[in-house]
Write a protein that holds these residues in place. Sequence first.
Motif, PDB file in Angstrom:
ATOM      1  N   ASP A 168      37.641  28.303  30.551  1.00 24.67           N
ATOM      2  CA  ASP A 168      38.799  30.269  31.271  1.00 24.67           C
ATOM      3  C   ASP A 168      37.510  30.923  30.890  1.00 24.67           C
ATOM      4  OD1 ASP A 168      40.101  32.473  31.722  1.00 24.67           O
ATOM      5  OD2 ASP A 168      41.875  30.986  31.308  1.00 24.67           O
ATOM      6  N   ARG A 170      38.273  34.331  32.259  1.00 27.62           N
ATOM      7  CA  ARG A 170      38.773  34.952  32.342  1.00 27.62           C
ATOM      8  C   ARG A 170      39.128  36.551  30.404  1.00 27.62           C
ATOM      9  NH1 ARG A 170      44.461  33.064  34.374  1.00 27.62           N
ATOM     10  NH2 ARG A 170      44.093  31.858  32.481  1.00 27.62           N
ATOM     11  N   ASP A 171      38.876  37.812  30.840  1.00 21.41           N
ATOM     12  CA  ASP A 171      39.590  38.467  29.200  1.00 21.41           C
ATOM     13  C   ASP A 171      41.153  38.083  29.646  1.00 21.41           C
ATOM     14  OD1 ASP A 171      40.225  40.822  28.114  1.00 21.41           O
ATOM     15  OD2 ASP A 171      38.901  42.253  29.302  1.00 21.41           O
ATOM     16  N   HIS A 172      41.283  37.163  28.291  1.00 22.66           N
ATOM     17  CA  HIS A 172      41.829  37.366  27.198  1.00 22.66           C
ATOM     18  C   HIS A 172      43.400  37.843  27.955  1.00 22.66           C
ATOM     19  CE1 HIS A 172      40.432  33.048  28.512  1.00 22.66           C
ATOM     20  NE2 HIS A 172      41.020  32.837  27.229  1.00 22.66           N
ATOM     21  N   PHE A 175      45.203  38.771  31.888  1.00 29.16           N
ATOM     22  CA  PHE A 175      45.209  38.179  33.097  1.00 29.16           C
ATOM     23  C   PHE A 175      44.527  38.452  34.255  1.00 29.16           C
ATOM     24  CE2 PHE A 175      45.563  33.796  30.070  1.00 29.16           C
ATOM     25  CZ  PHE A 175      44.768  33.938  29.676  1.00 29.16           C
ATOM     26  N   PRO A 178      40.889  40.386  35.199  1.00 30.24           N
ATOM     27  CA  PRO A 178      40.791  38.933  34.295  1.00 30.24           C
ATOM     28  C   PRO A 178      39.003  39.353  34.205  1.00 30.24           C
ATOM     29  CG  PRO A 178      40.472  38.750  36.822  1.00 30.24           C
ATOM     30  CD  PRO A 178      41.361  39.715  36.602  1.00 30.24           C
ATOM     31  N   LEU A 179      38.310  40.559  34.590  1.00 30.90           N
ATOM     32  CA  LEU A 179      36.539  41.092  34.381  1.00 30.90           C
ATOM     33  C   LEU A 179      36.572  42.659  33.572  1.00 30.90           C
ATOM     34  CD1 LEU A 179      35.101  40.542  38.288  1.00 30.90           C
ATOM     35  CD2 LEU A 179      35.840  38.549  35.811  1.00 30.90           C
ATOM     36  N   ALA A 229      38.756  34.989  41.141  1.00 27.23           N
ATOM     37  CA  ALA A 229      39.730  36.557  40.462  1.00 27.23           C
ATOM     38  C   ALA A 229      40.102  36.967  42.281  1.00 27.23           C
ATOM     39  CB  ALA A 229      38.181  37.432  40.271  1.00 27.23           C
ATOM     40  N   ILE A 259      36.831  32.627  37.945  1.00 24.89           N
ATOM     41  CA  ILE A 259      37.116  32.742  36.399  1.00 24.89           C
ATOM     42  C   ILE A 259      37.805  30.957  35.272  1.00 24.89           C
ATOM     43  CG2 ILE A 259      37.536  35.433  36.811  1.00 24.89           C
ATOM     44  CD1 ILE A 259      40.531  34.589  37.627  1.00 24.89           C
ATOM     45  N   SER A 260      36.918  30.375  36.303  1.00 25.41           N
ATOM     46  CA  SER A 260      37.432  28.956  35.592  1.00 25.41           C
ATOM     47  C   SER A 260      36.965  27.763  35.991  1.00 25.41           C
ATOM     48  CB  SER A 260      39.601  28.609  35.850  1.00 25.41           C
ATOM     49  OG  SER A 260      39.286  27.268  35.018  1.00 25.41           O
TER      50      SER A 260
END
Length: 271
Positions: A168, A170-172, A175, A178-179, A229, A259-260
Amino acid sequence: METYIPSNFRPRSVKGIEESVDYALVVGKNYISQLGIIPGGLKGRTVLEMGPGSDFGPALLLASAGAKVSIIDRFVAEWQDDYHRPLYTELRKRWPGDPGPFDAVLAAGGYHPVITVYDCAIEDMTEDQKFDVIISNAVLEHMRDIKQAVANMARITNPSGWGFHQIDFRDHRDFSRPLEYLLYTDEEFKEKCDEVFAEFGQTYRVSELENIFLQSGFEIEYGQANMFADEEYMAEFLPRLRASSSRYRDWPVDDLRKISAFYRLRTSPRI
């Protein structure tokens, strides 16, 4: 400032058991499906799951399918009887495979000898134990040192072994955005990342991680981005990134958008 408690060390509520069972079944079935390409099946194969989280449900499903399973985590979740016992009891009821591994851990009130537990980060593992397969689900992005983690993964994988990793990017923290963590400088990000033990993810992008795999000696047998994204978010985010002091300010859009991703890795056969 309050001391941050890693998620695996937080008390679990019996109210969340049904959700945990559902999640374990999804992840475990995905693991078994992914490993279905291995000639001869899982029986007797040594499998290491990285970062299993608060319960070892998927690992037990792999054991039920015949694998010799180990887990590794720098924050190993200890057995919590009022949570894990009913969780594994329900999982046993809903899983059609061999119930033996579930019966053994329930009788023991713990994981030995069904699952071998390595209580350390993969980056710090020094044992010479080798594995046929290393597998993870949304874990690699949380490594303290991804380069060292991947190098160690390569070291402890048997010749012609496999790696199966869903990652993953992404910025958790949010979500839907995500960036956002790419806006930080490396110094700013490291400070924030260290405060929460990398639980909101590392900033490495897909192309960077692929290079790390290759430089560590893995072959990428299969790699595919499986989430992207949102275009509206990208249109709003890119001008901010381009104006920032981040090392990603000139990064290619196509790589930022991913992003995944899922990877199937192989190690070279012994010559």
